[in-house]
Scaffold this active site. Structure first.
Site, PDB file in Angstrom:
ATOM      1  N   CYS A 180       0.859  -1.185   0.000  1.00  0.00           N
ATOM      2  CA  CYS A 180       0.000   0.000   0.000  1.00  0.00           C
ATOM      3  C   CYS A 180       0.891   1.229   0.000  1.00  0.00           C
ATOM      4  O   CYS A 180       1.615   1.471   0.973  1.00  0.00           O
ATOM      5  CB  CYS A 180      -0.920  -0.012   1.222  1.00  0.00           C
ATOM      6  SG  CYS A 180      -2.054   1.399   1.275  1.00  0.00           S
ATOM      7  N   CYS A 183      -3.483   7.150  -5.009  1.00  0.00           N
ATOM      8  CA  CYS A 183      -3.187   5.721  -4.910  1.00  0.00           C
ATOM      9  C   CYS A 183      -1.743   5.431  -5.306  1.00  0.00           C
ATOM     10  O   CYS A 183      -1.363   5.574  -6.471  1.00  0.00           O
ATOM     11  CB  CYS A 183      -4.139   4.881  -5.758  1.00  0.00           C
ATOM     12  SG  CYS A 183      -3.938   3.093  -5.516  1.00  0.00           S
TER      13      CYS A 183
END
Length: 340
Positions: free
Chosen positions: A92, A242
Site C-alpha cells: 500500500c 493511490c
C-alpha cells in the site's frame, strides 16, 4: 464491569486524504520466520481482530490498517502487514507514507532512508526534511494491453492490466467526469467493470484477482499530468491518487514509451491531492526497440515477458490526526466489528 479483551495502541494518519491506521502495540504475537509466514498466521488465527480494528464501530470502510511488526530481514527498519475491510493488501503506497509519518511522529525515525518489509518484498521509503516521503515501490509492469471486456448496461470497455503491488485494470476511455461530486456514478461503473472482469475470467498473471479499478482523465489543474479515480477491493474509493495505482500507471507509461526514466509525473486523485511519481528501469528489461520488434512479431496483447519492469518512486505527504487506544470489551456485541 466488563473485562477488556484487547487494547490496541494506534496512530491514525491520512495521506492526501486517504487514512492509515498503524497498530503498534497490543496485537497478539504472530508466528513464522518471514512476513509472509506472519501474514498467513494473521489470516488463519486473527482475522477477527482485523475486523475489529477496521470495521465499524471502531473504524470504517475507507481505513487501511498497517500492523507494525519486528522485521525479519536485517536490512529493514520494520515489518508491516496492510489490511482493509475485506482482507489483506500486498503493498500500500499511501499506507507506507502514513507508516513513515507515524514513526516520525513517535520519534522512532528521522529524515533519511528506511526499509519496510512487506509481504510482497522490501520497500524503500525516504523521509525528507520537509516532511514529505518518497516510496520506492516493488517492481511494476503491464501484463496485458487494452483488454476488452463487455460491461452490461455500459458497453465495451478496454483497459490495461498492470501490477503495482496490487492488480489494476486501468481505463482511460470511460465517459465519466472524474470529480469529487461524481463519486457515486464513478463507484458504480467501477463495480460494474470489476464484476464484468470476474464474469469473463479476466485476471492478472497466474490468475491473480484484479481487485483495483482505476479510471483516468485529463486534470483541470495545469500542474497535474492526469487525474484518477481508484476503487479499492472493499468498494471504497481511494481519496489519494493511490500509490500502487500510480505505480501501475507509470509501468504503462514506460511500456508505451510516453514517459522517460526519472521524468516526474504528477498524478492527481479525485479529491485533488497529488503524488509525484517517477521510475527507473529494472535491470532485467527489454529496450524499447526490442519491445517494438517483439510486438510487431506477434499481435498478442499478453506482454508478460516483453514489457519492461520498472521500479516506481512515489512522493507525497501524510499527516498524523490521532493517537489513541482501541478497546475491545468482552461483552461488546460488536467486539469483532459490524459486518459490511
Amino acid at each position: 464491569m466488563s473485562s477488556t479483551l484487547f487494547n490496541f495502541k494506534i496512530i491514525d494518519s491520512h495521506t492526501g486524504g486517504e487514512p492509515t491506521r498503524m497498530v503498534y502495540a497490543g496485537f497478539p504475537e504472530l508466528t513464522g520466520d518471514t512476513i509472509q509466514d506472519k501474514l498467513q498466521c494473521f489470516k488463519q488465527n486473527f482475522d477477527h481482530l482485523r475486523q475489529s480494528i477496521i470495521l465499524e464501530p471502531r473504524g470504517n470502510e475507507v481505513l487501511v490498517g498497517a500492523l507494525l511488526l519486528p522485521a525479519t530481514n536485517p536490512d529493514a527498519t520494520a515489518g508491516v502487514i496492510f489490511f482493509n475491510n475485506t482482507g489483506y493488501l500486498g503493498m500500500c503506497g499511501h499506507g507506507t507514507i502514513g507508516v513513515i509519518a507515524s514513526l516520525a511522529y513517535q520519534q522512532k525515525i528521522s529524515a533519511g532512508e528506511h526499509w519496510l518489509e512487506t509481504s510482497v518484498g522490501l520497500v524503500k521509503a525516504t523521509l525528507h526534511d520537509d516532511g514529505s516521503c518518497s516510496v520506492q515501490n516493488v517492481p511494476s509492469y503491464r501484463y496485458k494491453k487494452q483488454v476488452a471486456v463487455q460491461v452490461p448496461n455500459v458497453g465495451l470497455i478496454r483497459g490495461d492490466i498492470a501490477w503495482g503491488g496490487n492488480w489494476f485494470f486501468l481505463v482511460s476511455d470511460h465517459g465519466q467526469d472524474i470529480h469529487a461530486s461524481n463519486v457515486k456514478p464513478l463507484t458504480h461503473i467501477c463495480l460494474q467493470i470489476k464484476q464484468a472482469l470476474i464474469a469473463a475470467s479476466i485476471t492478472g498473471e497466474d490468475g491473480g484477482e484484479i481487485d483495483h479499478i482505476e479510471l483516468f482523465a485529463d486534470s483541470d489543474d495545469a500542474q497535474a499530468d492526469s487525474k484518477n479515480f481508484v476503487l479499492c477491493p472493499g468498494g471504497a474509493y481511494d481519496r489519494s491518487p493511490c500509490g500502487t495505482g500510480t505505480s501501475a500507471k507509470l509501468a504503462c507509461l514506460a511500456a508505451d514509451n510516453r514517459l522517460a526514466p526519472e521524468q516526474p509525473w504528477q498524478q492527481q486523485g479525485v479529491v485533488g491531492s497529488v503524488f509525484t511519481g517517477s521510475y527507473q528501469y529494472a535491470t532485467d528489461r527489454h529496450s524499447p526497440s526490442e519491445l517494438n520488434s517483439l510486438n510487431d512479431h506477434n499481435n498478442s496483447n499478453d506482454l508478460t515477458h516483453l514489457e519492461p519492469r520498472v521500479v516506481p518512486t512515489i512522493c507525497g505527504y501524510a499527516h498524523v490526526c490521532a493517537e489513541t487506544l482501541l478497546i475491545v470489551q468482552e461483552d461488546d456485541p460488536f467486539q469483532w466489528g459490524i459486518p459490511s
